[in-house]
Design a protein around this motif. Structure first.
Motif, PDB file in Angstrom:
ATOM      1  N   ILE A 194       0.796  -1.188   0.027  1.00 17.57           N
ATOM      2  CA  ILE A 194       0.303   0.147  -0.198  1.00 17.57           C
ATOM      3  C   ILE A 194       0.770   1.783  -0.295  1.00 17.57           C
ATOM      4  O   ILE A 194       0.012   1.966  -1.095  1.00 17.57           O
ATOM      5  CB  ILE A 194      -0.691   0.113   1.338  1.00 17.57           C
ATOM      6  CG1 ILE A 194      -1.669  -1.071   0.778  1.00 17.57           C
ATOM      7  CG2 ILE A 194      -1.905   1.726   1.548  1.00 17.57           C
ATOM      8  CD1 ILE A 194      -3.143  -1.057   2.445  1.00 17.57           C
ATOM      9  N   ILE A 197       2.847   1.921  -3.836  1.00 19.50           N
ATOM     10  CA  ILE A 197       2.322   2.330  -4.299  1.00 19.50           C
ATOM     11  C   ILE A 197       1.340   3.881  -4.001  1.00 19.50           C
ATOM     12  O   ILE A 197       1.229   4.826  -5.450  1.00 19.50           O
ATOM     13  CB  ILE A 197       0.797   1.623  -4.696  1.00 19.50           C
ATOM     14  CG1 ILE A 197       1.050   0.272  -5.582  1.00 19.50           C
ATOM     15  CG2 ILE A 197      -0.205   2.169  -5.346  1.00 19.50           C
ATOM     16  CD1 ILE A 197       0.497  -1.152  -5.314  1.00 19.50           C
ATOM     17  N   ILE A 213       0.410   4.210 -13.004  1.00 18.78           N
ATOM     18  CA  ILE A 213      -1.521   4.520 -13.463  1.00 18.78           C
ATOM     19  C   ILE A 213      -1.599   5.741 -13.483  1.00 18.78           C
ATOM     20  O   ILE A 213      -2.583   6.697 -13.688  1.00 18.78           O
ATOM     21  CB  ILE A 213      -1.487   4.030 -11.918  1.00 18.78           C
ATOM     22  CG1 ILE A 213      -1.814   2.279 -12.057  1.00 18.78           C
ATOM     23  CG2 ILE A 213      -2.982   4.315 -11.318  1.00 18.78           C
ATOM     24  CD1 ILE A 213      -2.264   1.656 -10.514  1.00 18.78           C
ATOM     25  N   LEU A 223      -8.864   4.225 -18.452  1.00 16.85           N
ATOM     26  CA  LEU A 223      -8.979   3.920 -17.965  1.00 16.85           C
ATOM     27  C   LEU A 223      -8.956   2.640 -17.799  1.00 16.85           C
ATOM     28  O   LEU A 223      -8.438   2.242 -16.985  1.00 16.85           O
ATOM     29  CB  LEU A 223     -10.996   4.290 -17.956  1.00 16.85           C
ATOM     30  CG  LEU A 223     -11.437   4.823 -16.632  1.00 16.85           C
ATOM     31  CD1 LEU A 223     -12.862   4.832 -16.623  1.00 16.85           C
ATOM     32  CD2 LEU A 223     -11.121   4.546 -15.542  1.00 16.85           C
ATOM     33  N   ILE A 226      -5.530   2.152 -16.132  1.00 16.72           N
ATOM     34  CA  ILE A 226      -5.248   2.568 -14.760  1.00 16.72           C
ATOM     35  C   ILE A 226      -5.692   0.679 -13.948  1.00 16.72           C
ATOM     36  O   ILE A 226      -5.773   0.127 -13.313  1.00 16.72           O
ATOM     37  CB  ILE A 226      -6.322   3.504 -14.610  1.00 16.72           C
ATOM     38  CG1 ILE A 226      -6.034   4.363 -14.968  1.00 16.72           C
ATOM     39  CG2 ILE A 226      -6.502   2.974 -13.143  1.00 16.72           C
ATOM     40  CD1 ILE A 226      -6.865   5.956 -14.688  1.00 16.72           C
ATOM     41  N   ILE A 227      -7.249   0.135 -15.135  1.00 15.17           N
ATOM     42  CA  ILE A 227      -7.787  -1.105 -14.367  1.00 15.17           C
ATOM     43  C   ILE A 227      -6.887  -1.960 -14.926  1.00 15.17           C
ATOM     44  O   ILE A 227      -7.015  -2.879 -13.604  1.00 15.17           O
ATOM     45  CB  ILE A 227      -9.342  -0.698 -15.221  1.00 15.17           C
ATOM     46  CG1 ILE A 227     -10.420  -0.097 -14.324  1.00 15.17           C
ATOM     47  CG2 ILE A 227     -10.278  -1.990 -14.416  1.00 15.17           C
ATOM     48  CD1 ILE A 227     -11.725  -0.106 -15.093  1.00 15.17           C
ATOM     49  N   THR A 230      -4.104  -2.102 -11.910  1.00 10.23           N
ATOM     50  CA  THR A 230      -4.915  -2.351 -10.387  1.00 10.23           C
ATOM     51  C   THR A 230      -5.019  -3.726 -10.608  1.00 10.23           C
ATOM     52  O   THR A 230      -4.415  -4.442  -9.187  1.00 10.23           O
ATOM     53  CB  THR A 230      -5.721  -1.361 -10.064  1.00 10.23           C
ATOM     54  OG1 THR A 230      -5.715  -0.285 -10.832  1.00 10.23           O
ATOM     55  CG2 THR A 230      -6.825  -1.420  -9.028  1.00 10.23           C
ATOM     56  N   LEU A 231      -5.409  -4.183 -11.374  1.00  2.00           N
ATOM     57  CA  LEU A 231      -5.729  -5.804 -11.568  1.00  2.00           C
ATOM     58  C   LEU A 231      -4.785  -6.556 -11.126  1.00  2.00           C
ATOM     59  O   LEU A 231      -4.269  -7.517 -10.637  1.00  2.00           O
ATOM     60  CB  LEU A 231      -6.238  -6.258 -13.227  1.00  2.00           C
ATOM     61  CG  LEU A 231      -7.826  -6.359 -12.875  1.00  2.00           C
ATOM     62  CD1 LEU A 231      -7.941  -7.411 -14.169  1.00  2.00           C
ATOM     63  CD2 LEU A 231      -8.849  -6.752 -11.968  1.00  2.00           C
ATOM     64  N   ALA A 233      -1.647  -5.303  -9.951  1.00  2.00           N
ATOM     65  CA  ALA A 233      -1.533  -4.949  -8.152  1.00  2.00           C
ATOM     66  C   ALA A 233      -1.908  -6.268  -7.653  1.00  2.00           C
ATOM     67  O   ALA A 233      -1.272  -5.901  -6.595  1.00  2.00           O
ATOM     68  CB  ALA A 233      -1.593  -3.502  -8.035  1.00  2.00           C
ATOM     69  N   GLY A 234      -3.717  -5.992  -7.895  1.00  4.75           N
ATOM     70  CA  GLY A 234      -4.071  -7.320  -7.295  1.00  4.75           C
ATOM     71  C   GLY A 234      -3.656  -8.338  -7.108  1.00  4.75           C
ATOM     72  O   GLY A 234      -3.824  -9.443  -6.161  1.00  4.75           O
ATOM     73  N   VAL A 235      -2.885  -8.996  -8.342  1.00  2.00           N
ATOM     74  CA  VAL A 235      -2.547 -10.068  -8.774  1.00  2.00           C
ATOM     75  C   VAL A 235      -0.988 -10.156  -7.403  1.00  2.00           C
ATOM     76  O   VAL A 235      -1.154 -11.279  -6.687  1.00  2.00           O
ATOM     77  CB  VAL A 235      -2.616 -10.699  -9.674  1.00  2.00           C
ATOM     78  CG1 VAL A 235      -1.075 -11.363  -9.933  1.00  2.00           C
ATOM     79  CG2 VAL A 235      -3.321 -10.216 -10.499  1.00  2.00           C
ATOM     80  N   GLY A 237      -0.858  -8.832  -4.877  1.00  2.00           N
ATOM     81  CA  GLY A 237      -1.656  -8.993  -3.782  1.00  2.00           C
ATOM     82  C   GLY A 237      -1.790  -9.823  -2.972  1.00  2.00           C
ATOM     83  O   GLY A 237      -1.581 -11.029  -2.154  1.00  2.00           O
TER      84      GLY A 237
END
Lengths: 263, 266, 260
Positions: A194, A197, A213, A223, A226-227, A230-231, A233-235, A237
């Protein structure tokens, strides 16, 4: 009660859930329920994310974020664990320092980013510094908490055989605190990401997922980028959390067995 | 007598705080580094920025009245919204194994996304303003509430449920009188965690896209190289964090008194 | 009013299956206090949970007041053994007692009054504002009994109600049960593993054999009333019945003199 459903059903249901959301988003976009300009189609986002995986520039950004993340986490652990042991074994020092810690802890770590931006001229150092500060807390607190949980009987057993303080610390306190430290590190890893980023979003100029981003914001299909980013970034995580959890289970299965059994 | 003793005991516990402050003051005065202003300078700047207003405004300045309530409002709006949605969804997850199987990967994924990464997305969706900040806060802090509520609702004592069933309580009554109260301690644990997360996300969202709020003031101070202002904003945020946590703990002690005592005696 | 015929229940299936109930037949008439005794693990609780509609039996039928039990019956109340988990710790004593009355569509005032009355009957008139965990174990069990009483059920099920309290409290609660039974003329089905208790409180004692449970004995208790902890237990008829139930529980053949 038919008992627990088998693992395959979990996997299947989970996959169905993901696929379901994908289809709903896609249909909503195609039917015009959600304007694709406002929110891009699910298929567009996924293909964009796939393209990013082969994009050298994006990969360099990911590497930069992960580098700062790993360095910050490592330094935080190296500092926090000894500090935790020091405070945990010297109650007088802990009592004296406690109020200072209680005043420092509630400071939201991201608020330090503007200050760090002024103090550090190098962006990477700045990132690492704020990560160290934020990741330090969960490791420290879990270490101290774990030390309190050490079975006094185990310590006394070793003492009764004539072992000294250091031996007791090494043979009993450290191993029985290790699972707690591991939990602290897992929590710290999420917080470190967190912070990494956040710092990248604010710093600009340097490389990193956050920078990617923020810079994508200029392009017309912003967008989508960005999305997609972000995906990823989630992966990252999910993977980091999964790896830490796996390592905890592997290393400390004895601890899990004990606490589950006691329930 | 008792008050004096209590004061002395507190003083005995807190002795290091003034020592640290004085040492910091001396060190910074000697170093004369503009990046590290002495605590007295920081305090003076904080006073100037927020606490030098007229008496009828409780000595708060316009700057304080403009920014502090705005920031707090965003925290609470996001926190309440996340609390309501997270509890409702969490209880559904806890009571339906099926439902939880379907959405579990989505939750694990959503939870793993670092919330600041979503800021640019919400910024594009809502433009600068409270909506975007609240959306960021809700998305970032809902996970601990959701997962805790699910856990609490999943592990309701079987005998509680059987008692409710034996006396023929309706579904709604079972939910509000049995499942919700017994999941409450867990939900509160989640709410506490998300309150401190909400503060963090409020700050980052105000740093990235805002025209007011404490985070914006912090950014403003940084941009104008107002070092005591930067430090002062950080201290103010720390104090806010401390107060929020203390207020939450006091409220929790009142509301969950049954939980603490019941678990001690049985 | 309660009729159970050929009730069976099996947990699981295949070779690992556990047959808890092996065909139970039982009739209870209005106003009776029937005690069910059996060795521990014989399926007593399975039987009770089936009657309460908390468990779906694998075979046989249960009818209460002429209607088959397929879900929790409306006018039935249960007193569980584990009072600390059966009372809700987040509610006051009065709220715990009044909670089931919501189902009867009573307004707030009447619920409150009914709860107070029930608490008074169990000797807890002053405790309504307290929380269950502020009371001793015996008092908590009185609260559960009050909760069942306030509900005015046609059938009250008691699952080892006095199994978790000390001996003195146990006797008090036994007498309390007898008193409220006489006062309300309620039908009670009480499950216990204590042979003395079953003879002391019961009008009838039904003995179950080890799992899969079947009825191996059904004895009428004809003891002079009102019953009393000292004199009743000295009564030769009590001593005789107790021995008889004891033999049945241990799986011995019934004594010829008692069977006649």
């Amino acid at each position: 009660m038919t008992g627990r459903p088998p693992l395959s059903s979990r996997l299947l249901c989970g996959a169905a859930g993901v696929a379901g959301l994908f289809c709903v988003m896609e249909l909503a976009g195609r039917s015009g329920l959600i304007d694709p300009i406002v929110f891009p189609l699910a298929s567009t986002v996924v293909s964009r994310a796939a393209a990013l995986a082969a994009d050298g520039e994006f990969l360099a950004d990911v590497a930069s974020t992960l580098g700062a993340w790993a360095a910050g986490l490592l330094i935080a652990v190296l500092v926090a664990v000894p500090t935790g042991f020091l405070l945990g074994t010297l109650p007088r020092v802990e009592a004296a320092l406690r109020p200072v810690l209680e005043f420092l802890r509630p400071i939201p770590s991201v608020a330090l980013i503007p200050l760090a931006l002024l103090l550090f001229s190098d962006r990477f150092d700045m990132k690492v510094a704020v990560i160290v500060y934020a990741a330090w807390w969960p490791v420290l607190i879990n270490t101290m908490y774990g030390l309190k949980d050490v079975d006094p009987l185990a310590k006394e057993t070793l003492r009764s055989f004539g072992f000294g303080r250091m031996a007791v610390l090494w043979r009993v306190s450290l191993p029985s605190t290790a699972p707690f430290i591991a939990t602290g590190v897992r929590l710290a890893a999420a917080i470190a990401l967190i912070l990494a980023i956040s710092a990248e979003l604010l710093a600009g100029g340097a490389s990193g997922i956050g920078t990617f981003i923020i810079e994508a914001g200029g392009s017309p299909d912003a967008l989508e980028y960005i999305i997609a980013a972000t995906l990823w970034a989630g992966v990252i995580g999910v993977v980091s959390n999964g790896l830490f959890t796996l390592a905890e289970r592997r290393l400390f299965h004895w601890h899990l067995a004990r606490t589950e059994g006691a329930r | 007598m008792g008050a004096v003793m209590r004061f002395l005991r507190a003083a005995g516990r807190l002795w290091l705080v003034p020592v640290v402050l004085v040492a910091w003051e001396v060190a910074t005065r000697m170093a004369e580094d503009i990046f590290f202003p002495p605590p007295t300078t920081i305090a003076a700047r904080m006073h100037e920025l927020w606490f030098s207003g007229p008496a009828q405004q409780l000595w708060l300045t316009e700057g304080a009245l403009d920014n502090i309530p705005t920031s707090l409002g965003r925290i609470f709006a996001g926190w309440l919204l996340a609390g309501v949605i997270g509890t409702a969804l969490g209880i559904m997850l806890g009571r339906s194994e099926r439902f939880s199987q379907f959405v579990d990967p989505l939750i694990q994924f959503g939870r793993a996304i670092p919330p600041p990464a979503l800021l640019p997305f919400f910024l594009a969706l809502f433009a600068v303003g409270a909506q975007m900040q609240i959306a960021t806060i809700v998305f970032g802090i809902i996970w601990p509430i959701l997962l805790n509520a699910g856990d609490g609702a999943r592990h309701v004592d079987r005998l509680h449920l059987e008692t409710a069933a034996a006396f023929g309580l309706s579904r709604g009554q079972r939910l509000t009188r049995v499942i919700l109260p017994s999941a409450m301690p867990k939900i509160f644990a989640g709410l506490r965690l998300s309150l401190s997360l909400a503060l963090i996300l409020m700050v980052i969202s105000e740093l990235v896209g805002s025209t007011n709020g404490i985070g914006f003031q912090l950014l403003d101070a940084q941009r104008s190289y107002d070092y005591p202002g930067v430090w002062g904003s950080i201290v103010l945020l720390g104090v806010l964090g401390y107060l929020l946590n203390a207020a939450f703990l006091a409220a929790e002690r009142r509301i969950l008194s049954w939980h603490r005592t019941a678990n001690q005696t049985t | 009013m309660l009729e159970i015929s050929n009730l069976t229940h099996t947990y699981g299936s295949g070779p690992g299956a556990h047959h808890a109930l092996g065909g139970i037949d039982l009739r209870v008439t209005q106003g009776e206090l029937v005690c069910i005794v059996g060795p521990s693990g014989c399926g007593k609780s399975t039987l009770l949970r089936s009657i309460a509609g908390l468990l779906k039996p694998t075979g046989g039928t249960i009818t209460l007041g002429g209607t088959p039990v397929d879900r929790t019956p409306d006018d039935l109340a249960v007193v569980f053994q584990d009072y600390s988990r059966s009372l809700f710790p987040w509610m006051s004593v009065a709220d715990n007692v009044a909670l089931p009355l919501r189902r009867k569509g009573m307004d707030r005032g009447r619920r409150r009054a009914a709860a107070e009355e029930a608490l008074e009957q169990v000797g807890l008139a002053g405790a309504s504002g307290k929380y269950p965990w502020q009371l001793s174990g015996g008092m908590q069990q009185r609260v559960s009994i009050a909760r069942a009483l306030a509900y005015r059920p046609s059938l009250m099920l008691m699952d080892e109600p006095f199994g978790s309290v000390d001996a003195q409290t146990r006797e008090d609660l036994e007498d309390l049960t007898l008193r409220v039974r006489n006062h309300h003329n309620m039908t009670i089905l009480l499950i216990t593993h204590d042979i003395d208790e079953s003879v002391y409180v019961g009008d009838r004692v039904v003995v179950l054999a080890k799992a899969p449970a079947t009825v191996v004995g059904d004895l009428r208790v004809d003891l002079p009333g009102p019953r009393d902890q000292i004199t009743t237990r000295e009564n030769p008829a009590f001593v005789h019945l107790r021995a008889e139930v004891g033999r049945l529980v241990r799986g011995m053949r019934s004594h010829p003199a008692a069977a006649s």
